[in-house]
Design a protein around this motif. Sequence first.
Motif, PDB file in Angstrom:
ATOM      1  N   LEU A  53       1.209  -0.856  -0.210  1.00 44.74           N
ATOM      2  CA  LEU A  53       0.167  -0.195  -0.474  1.00 44.74           C
ATOM      3  C   LEU A  53       1.105   1.258   0.125  1.00 44.74           C
ATOM      4  N   GLY A  54       0.631   1.845  -0.718  1.00 45.05           N
ATOM      5  CA  GLY A  54       2.159   3.064  -1.076  1.00 45.05           C
ATOM      6  C   GLY A  54       3.380   2.548  -0.999  1.00 45.05           C
ATOM      7  N   GLN A  55       4.206   3.643   0.063  1.00 43.67           N
ATOM      8  CA  GLN A  55       5.308   3.547  -0.325  1.00 43.67           C
ATOM      9  C   GLN A  55       6.040   2.451   0.847  1.00 43.67           C
ATOM     10  N   ILE A 160      -1.336   3.750 -12.261  1.00 38.23           N
ATOM     11  CA  ILE A 160      -0.921   2.702 -11.519  1.00 38.23           C
ATOM     12  C   ILE A 160      -2.148   1.946 -10.830  1.00 38.23           C
ATOM     13  N   ALA A 161      -3.002   2.681 -10.557  1.00 36.74           N
ATOM     14  CA  ALA A 161      -4.806   1.309 -10.229  1.00 36.74           C
ATOM     15  C   ALA A 161      -4.714   0.878 -11.444  1.00 36.74           C
ATOM     16  N   ILE A 224       4.034 -10.818  -7.984  1.00 41.75           N
ATOM     17  CA  ILE A 224       4.096 -10.287  -8.511  1.00 41.75           C
ATOM     18  C   ILE A 224       3.998  -8.642  -9.078  1.00 41.75           C
ATOM     19  N   VAL A 225       4.392  -8.045  -9.821  1.00 42.20           N
ATOM     20  CA  VAL A 225       5.293  -7.099  -9.850  1.00 42.20           C
ATOM     21  C   VAL A 225       4.468  -6.265 -11.057  1.00 42.20           C
ATOM     22  N   THR A 226       4.282  -5.327 -10.264  1.00 46.03           N
ATOM     23  CA  THR A 226       3.688  -4.048 -12.088  1.00 46.03           C
ATOM     24  C   THR A 226       4.511  -2.917 -12.099  1.00 46.03           C
ATOM     25  N   GLU A 227       4.493  -2.359 -12.897  1.00 46.23           N
ATOM     26  CA  GLU A 227       5.733  -1.336 -13.313  1.00 46.23           C
ATOM     27  C   GLU A 227       4.844  -0.069 -14.380  1.00 46.23           C
ATOM     28  N   THR A 232       6.919   0.988  -8.974  1.00 44.27           N
ATOM     29  CA  THR A 232       6.914  -0.059  -9.195  1.00 44.27           C
ATOM     30  C   THR A 232       6.482  -1.217  -7.922  1.00 44.27           C
ATOM     31  N   ARG A 233       5.048  -1.579  -7.504  1.00 46.73           N
ATOM     32  CA  ARG A 233       4.120  -2.274  -7.242  1.00 46.73           C
ATOM     33  C   ARG A 233       4.236  -3.528  -6.578  1.00 46.73           C
ATOM     34  N   ARG A 234       4.448  -4.367  -4.744  1.00 46.76           N
ATOM     35  CA  ARG A 234       4.791  -5.605  -5.462  1.00 46.76           C
ATOM     36  C   ARG A 234       3.686  -6.392  -4.476  1.00 46.76           C
TER      37      ARG A 234
END
Length: 244
Positions: A53-55, A160-161, A224-227, A232-234
């Motif tokens: 959630l966030g950074q 990003i969302a 699962i990595v999204t960029e 980047t979010r994991r």
Amino acid sequence: MAMADRRRMLALAAAAIAAPAWTAALARPVSTGRIISPPSGMMRYTRTAIRQLGQHETLQVTRSFDVDFRSFEHGFMLHGQQVAARVEAPEALRSFGRLEEARDESALFPIALNAYGQILSSDLAPLENDGVAAAIAEAVEILRQQQLPQDERAQLASSIAAMQRAAQRVIAHLPTDIFAPSAGPRVVEQALALPGGMAGRLETRFAGESDFATGLMRSATREIVTEVEGSTRRAHERWSLTAI
């Protein structure tokens, strides 16, 4: 047995009986080639999902189920009942955490498996390439239907969302071989061009360890990595299956 449960079991059994042709195609990429030998007693199946959630903050949900494997003509029917749930969430999400802990996911079961331990239902466990592609296609379509904001920072937030929604769709499905993992880790990665000229990427990494005696999963992980444009979010998942 409740009538609804009986109908579902009959439907799963019918799918397994009708499935030899498509089951082979579904299982071949991940099959260990070994027929599993589940124990006769109950086992404890635990899944932990950790979402960024966030950074700096995360949401962690752990659920445990008592499960048992029952053989039938075309493999095994895995029955289960949730026995515990625990949520670790930021203070701002405490109310959500209480609701999540009260939620019972026992309806996930029963799960039909073939003799090699692969999940038969493509709705519950689609092939990874198909699942990632479908998740990304849905995210891009949602973005295309939206009125993109003019501000570049707002465009980035929207992208990003959308990629986070794609990651959650992947998480909603189990790996096909979760109960009998393949021998080595695997990676599925897909890059895409997002509306507004931004670039995105979704990657899944799965690895599992099997019990030598039974062939069943002992532990497994998926990341699962999204960029999007360097942001980047994991999300992480952990599973375990142990004797009680």
